[in-house]
Design a protein around this motif. Sequence first.
Motif, mmCIF file in Angstrom:
data_model
loop_
_atom_site.group_PDB
_atom_site.id
_atom_site.type_symbol
_atom_site.label_atom_id
_atom_site.label_comp_id
_atom_site.label_asym_id
_atom_site.label_seq_id
_atom_site.Cartn_x
_atom_site.Cartn_y
_atom_site.Cartn_z
ATOM 1 N N PHE A 94 0.916 -1.112 0.083
ATOM 2 C CA PHE A 94 0.118 0.050 0.008
ATOM 3 C C PHE A 94 0.797 1.095 0.036
ATOM 4 N N LEU A 95 2.023 1.039 0.578
ATOM 5 C CA LEU A 95 2.791 2.308 0.409
ATOM 6 C C LEU A 95 3.659 2.532 -0.666
ATOM 7 N N GLY A 96 3.813 1.305 -1.238
ATOM 8 C CA GLY A 96 4.712 1.521 -2.672
ATOM 9 C C GLY A 96 6.027 2.183 -2.655
ATOM 10 N N GLY A 97 6.678 1.961 -1.646
ATOM 11 C CA GLY A 97 8.100 2.610 -1.474
ATOM 12 C C GLY A 97 8.296 3.887 -0.730
ATOM 13 N N ARG A 98 6.975 4.519 -0.658
ATOM 14 C CA ARG A 98 6.891 5.913 -0.113
ATOM 15 C C ARG A 98 7.481 5.840 1.226
ATOM 16 N N ARG A 99 7.844 6.998 1.619
ATOM 17 C CA ARG A 99 8.316 7.022 3.472
ATOM 18 C C ARG A 99 6.988 8.180 3.717
ATOM 19 N N ALA A 100 6.865 7.614 5.208
ATOM 20 C CA ALA A 100 5.845 8.322 5.961
ATOM 21 C C ALA A 100 6.509 9.174 7.144
ATOM 22 N N ARG A 101 5.914 10.080 7.511
ATOM 23 C CA ARG A 101 6.266 10.929 8.616
ATOM 24 C C ARG A 101 5.767 10.514 9.942
#
Length: 209
Positions: A94-101
């Motif tokens: 679901f994140l597809g490689g993105r970073r979250a804060r």
Amino acid sequence: MTGTARTPSLRLTERAHQWLATCLGPGDLALDATAGNGHDTLFLARAVGPAGCVVALDVQQAAVEATTRRLAAFEGPRAPVELRVGDHGDLPRFLGGRRARAAVFNLGYLPGGARPVTTVAERTLEGLRCALGALEDGGLLSVLAYPGHPGGRRETALVVAWCRRQCAAGRAAIVVRDRGPSPDSPRLCILRAVATPMARTLGLSSREA
Ligand SMILES: C[S@@+](CC[C@H](N)C(=O)[O-])C[C@H]1O[C@@H](n2cnc3c(N)ncnc32)[C@H](O)[C@@H]1O
């Protein structure tokens, strides 16, 4: 969530939001790993604003519908929300490689929903592992665990032990460790993601180290 735990859990939810507000800002990506009735999702969407994004998951269609209704009823500025029926054990999908804060896990069952559907320790731990790995350096991971539901005592103990291990390994620093007065009171743990020394040397994030 149990009836006896409701008052302290509300207080701990607010405490978690106060901490999350210190690290979230306009344009950030935030994750709600247990959307439920959408309180946390809406909080995150407001905190990161229209330029941000929230990824929100729940294994139950009823929770996704409840969250959709809550978001639709809010008329102020907020981030778009990628709301999916899904298991936080499959977070990378679901994140597809993105970073979250920031990432929020509010465990237990859907208040007002089907009580037998609760979080399950093994999936929770896998979700936490993925979420911590996906956080930006300095990002916050908030976990609110409820010993009062079936399997909840074991899940809470495993979550607390997991948090301790992350701190001992230098992958995170504890920000909040809080519990109510009884063994069945909810437990709030908030961790701050720390890039490992090796990662810092190589200029990598904590997930890549
Ligand atoms: C206490 S509720 C969450 C409350 C919610 N954050 C809110 O603000 O209303 C816990 C939720 O976790 C969901 N859940 C259980 N197992 C899950 C899993 N493996 N992945 C994602 N959600 C899960 C349940 O369906 C339930 O809706």
